[in-house]
Each structure stands twice: as structure tokens, then as C-alpha cells.
Design a protein around this motif. Structure first.
Motif, mmCIF file in Angstrom:
data_model
loop_
_atom_site.group_PDB
_atom_site.id
_atom_site.type_symbol
_atom_site.label_atom_id
_atom_site.label_comp_id
_atom_site.label_asym_id
_atom_site.label_seq_id
_atom_site.Cartn_x
_atom_site.Cartn_y
_atom_site.Cartn_z
ATOM 1 N N TYR B 89 0.841 -1.194 0.000
ATOM 2 C CA TYR B 89 0.000 0.000 0.000
ATOM 3 C C TYR B 89 0.880 1.250 0.000
ATOM 4 C CZ TYR B 89 -3.299 3.537 1.608
ATOM 5 O OH TYR B 89 -4.058 4.672 1.731
ATOM 6 N N ILE B 90 0.593 2.148 -0.936
ATOM 7 C CA ILE B 90 1.351 3.392 -1.127
ATOM 8 C C ILE B 90 0.444 4.567 -0.784
ATOM 9 C CG2 ILE B 90 2.547 4.828 -2.849
ATOM 10 C CD1 ILE B 90 3.910 2.138 -2.427
ATOM 11 N N ASP B 91 0.942 5.516 -0.029
ATOM 12 C CA ASP B 91 0.125 6.640 0.418
ATOM 13 C C ASP B 91 1.019 7.860 0.560
ATOM 14 O OD1 ASP B 91 -1.252 8.387 2.493
ATOM 15 O OD2 ASP B 91 -2.728 6.769 2.312
ATOM 16 N N PHE B 92 0.706 8.917 -0.160
ATOM 17 C CA PHE B 92 1.572 10.091 -0.012
ATOM 18 C C PHE B 92 0.843 11.410 -0.243
ATOM 19 C CE2 PHE B 92 2.488 11.452 -4.423
ATOM 20 C CZ PHE B 92 2.104 10.342 -5.159
ATOM 21 N N GLU B 93 1.539 12.450 0.133
ATOM 22 C CA GLU B 93 1.044 13.811 -0.011
ATOM 23 C C GLU B 93 2.111 14.606 -0.751
ATOM 24 O OE1 GLU B 93 -2.000 14.997 1.285
ATOM 25 O OE2 GLU B 93 -1.504 16.852 0.269
ATOM 26 N N ALA B 94 1.686 15.463 -1.670
ATOM 27 C CA ALA B 94 2.615 16.316 -2.411
ATOM 28 C C ALA B 94 2.425 17.751 -1.963
ATOM 29 C CB ALA B 94 2.354 16.193 -3.906
ATOM 30 N N LYS B 95 3.539 18.429 -1.693
ATOM 31 C CA LYS B 95 3.473 19.806 -1.207
ATOM 32 C C LYS B 95 4.528 20.647 -1.898
ATOM 33 C CE LYS B 95 0.508 19.229 2.285
ATOM 34 N NZ LYS B 95 -0.860 19.769 2.174
ATOM 35 N N GLU B 96 4.224 21.935 -1.995
ATOM 36 C CA GLU B 96 5.185 22.865 -2.552
ATOM 37 C C GLU B 96 5.443 23.996 -1.569
ATOM 38 O OE1 GLU B 96 5.132 23.267 -7.081
ATOM 39 O OE2 GLU B 96 3.108 23.751 -6.406
ATOM 40 N N THR B 97 6.628 24.563 -1.654
ATOM 41 C CA THR B 97 6.895 25.772 -0.877
ATOM 42 C C THR B 97 7.763 26.719 -1.698
ATOM 43 O OG1 THR B 97 7.777 26.674 1.192
ATOM 44 C CG2 THR B 97 8.949 24.788 0.247
ATOM 45 N N ARG B 98 7.546 28.028 -1.483
ATOM 46 C CA ARG B 98 8.423 29.017 -2.115
ATOM 47 C C ARG B 98 9.549 29.400 -1.167
ATOM 48 N NH1 ARG B 98 5.625 33.859 -4.399
ATOM 49 N NH2 ARG B 98 7.164 33.649 -6.067
ATOM 50 N N ASN B 99 9.455 28.869 0.037
ATOM 51 C CA ASN B 99 10.496 29.085 1.025
ATOM 52 C C ASN B 99 11.814 28.490 0.518
ATOM 53 O OD1 ASN B 99 11.822 29.186 3.649
ATOM 54 N ND2 ASN B 99 9.745 29.419 4.471
ATOM 55 N N PRO B 104 7.777 24.724 5.744
ATOM 56 C CA PRO B 104 6.945 25.021 6.917
ATOM 57 C C PRO B 104 5.948 23.887 7.211
ATOM 58 C CG PRO B 104 6.907 26.829 5.316
ATOM 59 C CD PRO B 104 7.518 25.644 4.638
ATOM 60 N N LEU B 105 5.858 23.513 8.471
ATOM 61 C CA LEU B 105 4.954 22.430 8.868
ATOM 62 C C LEU B 105 3.480 22.834 8.778
ATOM 63 C CD1 LEU B 105 6.998 21.086 11.903
ATOM 64 C CD2 LEU B 105 6.621 19.926 9.716
ATOM 65 N N THR B 106 3.217 24.130 8.628
ATOM 66 C CA THR B 106 1.828 24.584 8.455
ATOM 67 C C THR B 106 1.199 24.003 7.186
ATOM 68 O OG1 THR B 106 2.758 26.555 7.411
ATOM 69 C CG2 THR B 106 2.003 26.774 9.691
ATOM 70 N N ASN B 107 2.010 23.404 6.337
ATOM 71 C CA ASN B 107 1.473 22.740 5.152
ATOM 72 C C ASN B 107 0.651 21.492 5.494
ATOM 73 O OD1 ASN B 107 2.380 23.895 2.436
ATOM 74 N ND2 ASN B 107 4.229 24.050 3.673
ATOM 75 N N PHE B 108 0.753 21.032 6.734
ATOM 76 C CA PHE B 108 0.014 19.826 7.131
ATOM 77 C C PHE B 108 -1.010 20.122 8.225
ATOM 78 C CE2 PHE B 108 3.701 18.045 5.101
ATOM 79 C CZ PHE B 108 3.131 17.027 4.353
ATOM 80 N N HIS B 109 -1.999 19.223 8.304
ATOM 81 C CA HIS B 109 -2.988 19.278 9.375
ATOM 82 C C HIS B 109 -2.796 18.046 10.253
ATOM 83 C CE1 HIS B 109 -5.027 22.515 7.343
ATOM 84 N NE2 HIS B 109 -5.038 21.805 6.225
ATOM 85 N N GLN B 110 -3.224 18.164 11.493
ATOM 86 C CA GLN B 110 -3.056 17.058 12.450
ATOM 87 C C GLN B 110 -3.650 15.753 11.911
ATOM 88 O OE1 GLN B 110 -1.359 17.075 15.540
ATOM 89 N NE2 GLN B 110 -1.632 14.883 15.241
ATOM 90 N N HIS B 111 -4.853 15.828 11.296
ATOM 91 C CA HIS B 111 -5.485 14.561 10.878
ATOM 92 C C HIS B 111 -4.747 13.914 9.701
ATOM 93 C CE1 HIS B 111 -7.936 18.016 9.388
ATOM 94 N NE2 HIS B 111 -7.454 17.533 8.262
ATOM 95 N N GLN B 112 -4.027 14.719 8.914
ATOM 96 C CA GLN B 112 -3.213 14.108 7.856
ATOM 97 C C GLN B 112 -2.032 13.356 8.464
ATOM 98 O OE1 GLN B 112 -2.462 17.613 5.373
ATOM 99 N NE2 GLN B 112 -3.649 16.628 3.743
ATOM 100 N N ILE B 113 -1.437 13.960 9.473
ATOM 101 C CA ILE B 113 -0.332 13.290 10.183
ATOM 102 C C ILE B 113 -0.841 12.007 10.841
ATOM 103 C CG2 ILE B 113 1.391 13.537 12.023
ATOM 104 C CD1 ILE B 113 1.984 15.480 9.824
ATOM 105 N N PHE B 132 10.568 22.419 -3.717
ATOM 106 C CA PHE B 132 11.053 23.759 -3.381
ATOM 107 C C PHE B 132 11.034 24.574 -4.673
ATOM 108 C CE2 PHE B 132 12.688 21.275 0.134
ATOM 109 C CZ PHE B 132 12.554 22.122 1.217
ATOM 110 N N LYS B 133 10.048 25.457 -4.778
ATOM 111 C CA LYS B 133 9.811 26.142 -6.044
ATOM 112 C C LYS B 133 10.969 27.075 -6.437
ATOM 113 C CE LYS B 133 5.512 27.754 -6.656
ATOM 114 N NZ LYS B 133 4.526 27.018 -7.467
ATOM 115 N N SER B 134 11.584 27.692 -5.464
ATOM 116 C CA SER B 134 12.602 28.698 -5.798
ATOM 117 C C SER B 134 13.800 28.057 -6.485
ATOM 118 C CB SER B 134 13.048 29.434 -4.536
ATOM 119 O OG SER B 134 13.552 28.512 -3.594
ATOM 120 N N THR B 135 14.119 26.819 -6.096
ATOM 121 C CA THR B 135 15.292 26.165 -6.681
ATOM 122 C C THR B 135 14.916 24.978 -7.565
ATOM 123 O OG1 THR B 135 15.441 24.849 -4.670
ATOM 124 C CG2 THR B 135 16.837 26.815 -4.804
ATOM 125 N N GLN B 136 13.604 24.693 -7.662
ATOM 126 C CA GLN B 136 13.120 23.570 -8.480
ATOM 127 C C GLN B 136 13.575 22.210 -7.949
ATOM 128 O OE1 GLN B 136 11.003 24.103 -11.040
ATOM 129 N NE2 GLN B 136 11.122 26.310 -10.729
#
Ligand SMILES: [Mg+2]
Ligand SMILES: [Mg+2]
Lengths: 195, 195
Positions: B89-99, B104-113, B132-136
Motif C-alpha cells: 500500500y502506497i500513500d503520499f502527499e505532495a506539497k510545494e513551498t516558495r520558502n 513550513p509544517l503549516t502545510n500539514f494538518h493534524q489529521h493528515q499526520i 522547493f519552487k525557488s530552486t526547483q
């Protein structure tokens, strides 16, 4: 345990979206309830997928949440439920019929069958839960059996799975209290006989 | 291969639904494209889950499809992607940041964790893909590392994961042609070293 017959049940065989939304509400709730029980007790992580919706228009009011103003139901390209149990990928579809002697294959679409075939090729566990409403019988049937009938139908075979087939090759599930529909017990018997 | 910078990118850090819909479109498309490639080549069966929507009002016109007239976005209680690969079973989340220096951990919610922790307890494979969008730069990071930071944050630890942490404990993914983001290669290295 008898499942109560609701007054809306007479509508459920028609094909528009309204009847789809109503169809099997109780059966679906029982499955969702079972999944919650499994989740809370740490037994498995299996969820119903959200209804796929094509969003056409969204309003963004200044001080409140975005409102979807126009959207359409999309035909699901996969099954309703998936998740993980004992490390294995679990994938299934739940269906109901008021038919007394067989389960019509029109309950499925080609792409759902394709999806289940792919899952089994990846060594996942794929099955259907079928509720015969007239007799309140519930069966677990490995998707491989469904494929036989589906492919046979396209070569002139019958367009439904006889109830006797479920009796012989499926596994009956008695309604319980908690979980209401203990399908993991069947998975244990079929896929983890040594545990 | 350089990812084109779109003109809408300056909006992406705000938090309303509009920016959410825009955020990471290209990254998400790359992942969806990779999943299609994996699916078509029989390598895995991994799909993006439909966006969860709370449907409030539906019209049923006589001669056409049902129209959803009022609905709201619901906060997802699980991750965006799941499926099966080599029986697992494979399960993942994709996130981006301009940082530039941390995620930043604010990209996640407690119930996702909570969801990802349950998946790992069930012996599933759970991870995040971070762009990481700034550096690709794109990194694969096992969810277990995320849990360390998440739980630490709640005990006064830092509120982001340093980029250097991804460099040391994650796996970089170079953008390719087909698949564009070959995350199964990382899964092979980490989880199927003998294959
Ligand atoms: Mg269904
Ligand atoms: Mg996401």
C-alpha cells in the motif's frame, strides 16, 4: 438482525442521480461504520473515496468560505473503497440489488473492472461486497470471480451472476454489531490463513 | 529540465481556496502524469483522490444530468494519493513551498499526520514529495521523518523542516521525461533493495 426497509426503497432501481444518491444508503452506512470501527481500533486504514465531482464554477465571497456554484457528478474510474490492512492494499466496491436470484452485471462499468484487474496484477486484494436487499444477504466475492462473468458476458455469456454462485464461491457475512459488516474476517480466512 | 515560472505564482502564498486551487498546479500535473505513465505501463495503480466536497443542493433537470448548485470544499482527512505497488500500500502527499531554506509544517494538518501514522502502523509505505519552487528541487521524504518534526514542534521544537534535512535524510528526484517524477525508483531503493 433485520435491516429496516425504508420507504424510499421503491425508488432505488431507477438510474438517475437521485436514486444513485439514495441507493444503498443503509448498506453504505454499515460499511462506513465498520471502517470507522476498524480505524479506531487500529485494525486497518480503509476509507471511502470522495465522490468525484467536476467543478465548473466557484464563488469566493470576501469574508466566508468558497462556494461551489456549478458542478457535476463524474463517473468514478476506480472503486469506492481502498486502504491498507496487514501491509496489503485493499480495494473494493459495494453494491446492492433488489433482484432475488442474481446480481446484474450492469452494476459495473468497464473501467471499474479494468481497475480491479490492475489491482490484482499488483498483488493487491480486490473484491466486491454485494447486498441482496430482498433477503438481506451479504456476500464477499473475490474480484477474480467477477472478471470471469464480466469477460464471459462479452462473449455471449449471461449478464448476471446467479445468487447460487455467491453461495458457492463467495463468503456470506452476517450483520453484526461492531463491526456491522466484518469483511476483514473474510480477508483473514482467505488471505492470511496462518495468522 | 527547468519548470516554467507562471505569472500566477505570486498569488500562491495566500490561504484562500483560489490560491489553493492554483498552488502547485504544475507539480501536481507532473505527479498525475507520472501516475498515468505508471498505470499505462502496468507498473503501479496509484491515483489522486477526488477533492472532498460537501454537497448541499442538487438540481435534477428532466432531460439532463444532475447539477450541483451549492457545495463546499471539505478539509481532506487523508492524503492526496494512494494505491498499490508490488503488493504494498502506497500513500503520499505532495506539497510545494516558495520558502528557500525550509519547509513550513503549516502545510500539514493534524489529521493528515494521524492518517500517515496509521498507514505506517499497518505496514504501508507513506511519504511526502516536496517541491522547493525557488530552486526547483524535489525531495522524497519518508513520513517517519515528518512525524519527528511534527511531534517536536508540539513540544517547542522548530516549525519547519530545514532544507538541509531533506538533503541529508530525503532522496532528491530529478525531473524526467517519462515518468516526470519517478518516485517509484526511490521506493525501489528504500523498500525493495533486493529487486
Ligand atoms: Mg458503489
Ligand atoms: Mg495536497
Amino acid at each position: 438482525m433485520q435491516r429496516p426497509v425504508t420507504s424510499s426503497s421503491s425508488k432505488l432501481e431507477t438510474k438517475d442521480e437521485r436514486s444513485y444518491a439514495n441507493r444503498g444508503m443503509t448498506f453504505e452506512e454499515d460499511i462506513n461504520h465498520s471502517n470507522s470501527y476498524y480505524l479506531q481500533s487500529g485494525k486497518s486504514v480503509i476509507h471511502k473515496k470522495p465522490t468525484p465531482v467536476q467543478i465548473v464554477s466557484v464563488d469566493y465571497p470576501k469574508r466566508s468560505a468558497a462556494v461551489i456554484k456549478e458542478a457535476y457528478f463524474k463517473q468514478p474510474s476506480t472503486t469506492d473503497y481502498n486502504g491498507v490492512y496487514r501491509g496489503k492494499y485493499i480495494d473494493f466496491e459495494a453494491k446492492e440489488t433488489r433482484n432475488k436470484t442474481s446480481f446484474p452485471l450492469t452494476n459495473f462499468h468497464q473501467h471499474q473492472i479494468d481497475h480491479m484487474k490492475r489491482v490484482i496484477k499488483q498483488d493487491g486484494i480486490s473484491f466486491i461486497l454485494v447486498h441482496f436487499k430482498s433477503t438481506q444477504d451479504i456476500y464477499f466475492l473475490d474480484a477474480k470471480h467477477l472478471f470471469d462473468f464480466w469477460d464471459g458476458q462479452q462473449n455471449g455469456g449471461r449478464k448476471s451472476i446467479p445468487k447460487s454462485y455467491f453461495e458457492n464461491f463467495g463468503s456470506p457475512i452476517q450483520l453484526g454489531f461492531n463491526p456491522r459488516i466484518d469483511y476483514l474476517k473474510i480477508i483473514d480466512e482467505l488471505f492470511f490463513p496462518d495468522v
